[in-house]
Design an enzyme around this catalytic site. Structure first.
Site, short mmCIF file in Angstrom:
data_model
loop_
_atom_site.label_atom_id
_atom_site.label_comp_id
_atom_site.label_asym_id
_atom_site.label_seq_id
_atom_site.Cartn_x
_atom_site.Cartn_y
_atom_site.Cartn_z
N LYS A 131 -26.19 -151.20 -20.40
CA LYS A 131 -25.53 -149.91 -20.55
C LYS A 131 -24.68 -149.52 -19.34
CE LYS A 131 -27.28 -148.56 -24.58
NZ LYS A 131 -26.39 -148.46 -25.76
N GLU A 148 -24.89 -138.86 -24.85
CA GLU A 148 -26.03 -138.78 -25.75
C GLU A 148 -27.01 -139.88 -25.34
OE1 GLU A 148 -23.48 -140.65 -26.41
OE2 GLU A 148 -24.43 -142.52 -27.06
N SER A 154 -30.54 -158.12 -23.36
CA SER A 154 -29.81 -156.89 -23.07
C SER A 154 -30.52 -155.92 -22.13
CB SER A 154 -29.49 -156.17 -24.38
OG SER A 154 -30.67 -155.96 -25.12
#
Lengths: 268, 401
Positions: B94, B116, B383
């Site tokens: 991210k 969000e 990830s």
């Protein structure tokens, strides 16, 4: 002639302005929506906006959003809304659907417009279908003289506003504030300037919505616009339909409509 | 890249029929400004240098491409490599996107960012980038997630962000996105919205993919260096689809490389029991773009379920919809219990705790490796790290931490 065009033609000749209340279809239920629509039409509404409940209404503030959630929890479907509206029988009050493009896309534009027109809607406002994405639906709507009402925001640059006004039919929805639907204490002063400029650019009726709830808002807008759209201030009363008789809710809606109508057309 | 895919999206933000901008008019000027600014930035050598510098010295890139010997042995087929995005600062991919978008916000002179978050990973990464660049930050999070993810809520607050619990609608990630869009509409002149995945209106799917494409570019290079050739299969999990988009994009032109996206099959095939949008959904409009979506027959967004909060989303990035229809990427799905098995297997065999999102990719990667020759190479996009999921996994095991 499309009833919306006929309405504004008549109002203009009478130098009157349009009061456009908003009701959520199916809150508290569709029979109630029909009764409340009739009350509003009798108490001064010139045109009615009927909101199709949607699960993810990003342009709407907490009041309308909560109303949509209540209606969806009761299982209101698009099919049922069309069936209910078909029985409204309000010959002098044109109906406009306020509907997310998500719902239209799922049915297909052609099918949605055909069914909406058959149900008695004269036009639609699709708040999440901006100019760039609206060409096809606008063309389909024009083929059946169904009005597709476009929106102009305070953030819209002038050149873009001109293009939007050119494509809009029925009227132009002028968003008064930068943000979502819901009552505000005061309206921004820039609104006056934007409405005056839009007036110099288009012959379409200009109707102002978002944030309007009080007679003093109406006083400010009376000279500048052809109509006002009031949503949350009406929908707020629907919350009480769970605990109060529908007649009480209807009386409150009727009173608000009368107050706003009187502020809008004081001599009438 | 010698591929027709490389030039997408087009100027309207379309990947074939998917993408576009289905948002209220109030946001359109901001999206136009953002598109123009991003287009300038991506050709601006100074911007790219600054981005690279932060990715290297702050995020810790390049992330490792690691040969997972024991997982390979366990699968009994192709060699399995893990692209270690879990080694990044904040523990997941991210941050790649957040650094890029925060730099853009700074460039546009917007002092405030909003984001969000579902489980809190993107919220933490956004709060981190905001702290780094001195921006104010507000994160919207479903009220239910605020309760379940106390640690991430605390982290965000410690990083200087405010966390706003969202109590409307389903009180999940989907409503957190709605609420962030509403905030953006009201504060659009001072605020930039850092969306956390390759979803939303144009230019977000494009921009987020580009910021995440560093994953695929590094993997491609590292594989050439370590193995001497490109991988045979690349696997990544898909919720909104940002790690997968970033991993796959640089491989699109390498037609011999099989690309596999893994969605959350949850606990079953019934609508509401899974979050496998591409496997079971239909094209529709949600959160500003046209893409596959899980809806009912009216177009109302359906409830979703996955053990992994990061995959628990009823939509998917529009570019994935395009790749699916073209057949360039194959999409499959992994059930909750398979993901949990992979979580423990990976932890015990490699000493690496995967995030539950990642565990879906690990599960599918193992399955594919088992069917392939020993010379073959399967790369799994690893990830994120699993620390954030320990409470949830323990709860499912009937343990208390």
């Amino acid at each position: 002639m499309n009833p919306i065009d006929a309405l504004f033609q008549r109002l203009r000749s009478q130098r009157r302005k349009a009061l456009i209340p908003f009701l959520t279809a199916g809150d508290p239920d569709l029979d109630a929506t029909a009764r409340l629509a009739r009350t509003l039409a009798e108490q001064g509404a010139d045109l009615l906006e009927i909101g199709f409940p949607y699960s993810d209404p990003i342009a709407d503030g907490p009041v309308i959003q909560a109303s949509y959630t209540r209606a969806l929890e009761r299982g209101v479907y698009v099919e049922d809304i069309f069936a209910a509206v078909r029985k409204f029988a309000l010959p002098h009050t044109p109906l406009v659907a306020m509907v997310s493009y998500s719902l239209i896309h799922r049915r297909g534009g052609e099918a949605f417009l055909q069914q909406a027109a058959a149900a008695g809607f004269s036009g639609a406002i699709v708040p999440d279908l901006p100019w760039e994405e609206s060409e096809t639906l606008s063309r389909l709507a024009a083929q059946r003289d169904f009005k597709l009402i476009h929106l102009v925001a305070p953030t819209t640059p002038r050149e873009r506003a001109r293009a939007i006004a050119q494509r809009s039919t029925g009227f132009l929805y002028c968003i008064s504030v930068t943000g979502i639907t819901g009552e505000r204490d005061r309206l921004p002063s820039e609104l006056r300037e934007q409405l005056a400029w839009l007036r110099s650019q288009t012959d379409l009726p200009l109707c102002v919505g978002f944030g309007i709830s009080r007679p003093e808002h109406v006083h400010m807008l009376r000279e500048l616009a052809d109509g006002i759209i009031v949503g949350s201030a009406f929908v707020r009363h629907l919350e009480k339909a769970g605990s109060q008789p529908l007649d009480t809710v209807g009386a409150a809606l009727g009173e608000l409509a009368q107050t706003l109508a009187a502020a809008l057309n004081p001599s009438a | 890249m010698s591929s027709a895919f490389a030039n997408l999206p087009d100027v309207h933000g379309r990947f074939g029929p998917y993408g576009g901008r289905y948002v209220p008019e109030t946001l359109m000027p901001a999206l136009a400004q953002l598109t123009a600014e991003y287009d300038k930035a991506r050709h601006d050598a100074d911007f790219q240098r600054e981005l690279e510098r932060y990715l290297k010295t702050y995020v810790g890139r390049p992330s490792l491409l690691y040969f997972a010997e024991r997982l390979t042995k366990e699968a009994g087929g192709a060699r399995i490599y893990l692209k270690r995005e879990d080694m990044n600062h904040t523990g997941a991919h991210k941050i790649n996107n957040c650094i890029g978008q925060a730099l853009l916000a700074k460039r546009m002179g917007k002092p405030r960012i909003i984001a969000e978050t579902g489980a809190g990973q993107h919220g933490v990464a956004s709060a981190t980038a905001a702290a780094l660049f001195g921006l104010s930050c507000q994160v919207y999070m479903g009220a239910e997630d605020v309760r379940r993810q106390k640690l991430n809520v605390f982290k965000m607050k410690a990083l200087g962000a405010t966390v706003r619990p969202v109590t409307s609608g389903s009180q999940t990630l989907r409503d957190a996105i709605n609420e962030t869009l509403r905030d953006w509409m009201a504060n659009v002149t001072t605020t930039h919205y850092i969306i956390g995945s390759v979803v939303g209106p144009h230019p977000f799917p494009w921009m987020v993919r580009d910021f995440q494409a560093v994953i695929g570019r590094e993997t491609r290079q590292q594989c050439l260096e370590q193995v001497g050739r490109l991988p045979d299969v690349v696997v990544a999990s898909v919720g909104g689809g940002s790690n997968a988009a970033g991993m796959f994009y640089p491989f699109l032109g390498d037609t011999a490389v099989e690309l596999v996206g893994v969605e959350a099959a949850g606990r079953g095939e019934k609508l509401g029991d899974h979050a496998a949008t591409l496997s079971y959904g239909k094209p529709g409009v949600l959160h500003g773009s046209l893409s596959y979506v899980l809806q009912d027959a009216d177009g109302q967004t359906a409830p979703v379920h996955s053990v992994s909060a990061g995959l628990d989303y009823p939509g998917v990035g529009p570019e994935h919809s395009y790749w699916k229809d073209c057949g360039r990427v194959r999409y499959t799905s992994v059930r909750d219990e398979e993901a949990l098995q992979a979580f423990f297997m990976c932890s015990r065999l490699e000493g690496i705790l995967p995030a539950l999102e990642t565990a879906h990719a690990v599960s599918e990667g193992m399955r594919l490796a088992a069917k392939r020759k020993r010379e073959d190479v399967v790369v799994i996009c690893f990830s994120g790290r699993g620390d954030k999921d320990c409470y949830e996994v323990a709860r499912l095991q009937g343990e208390e931490i």
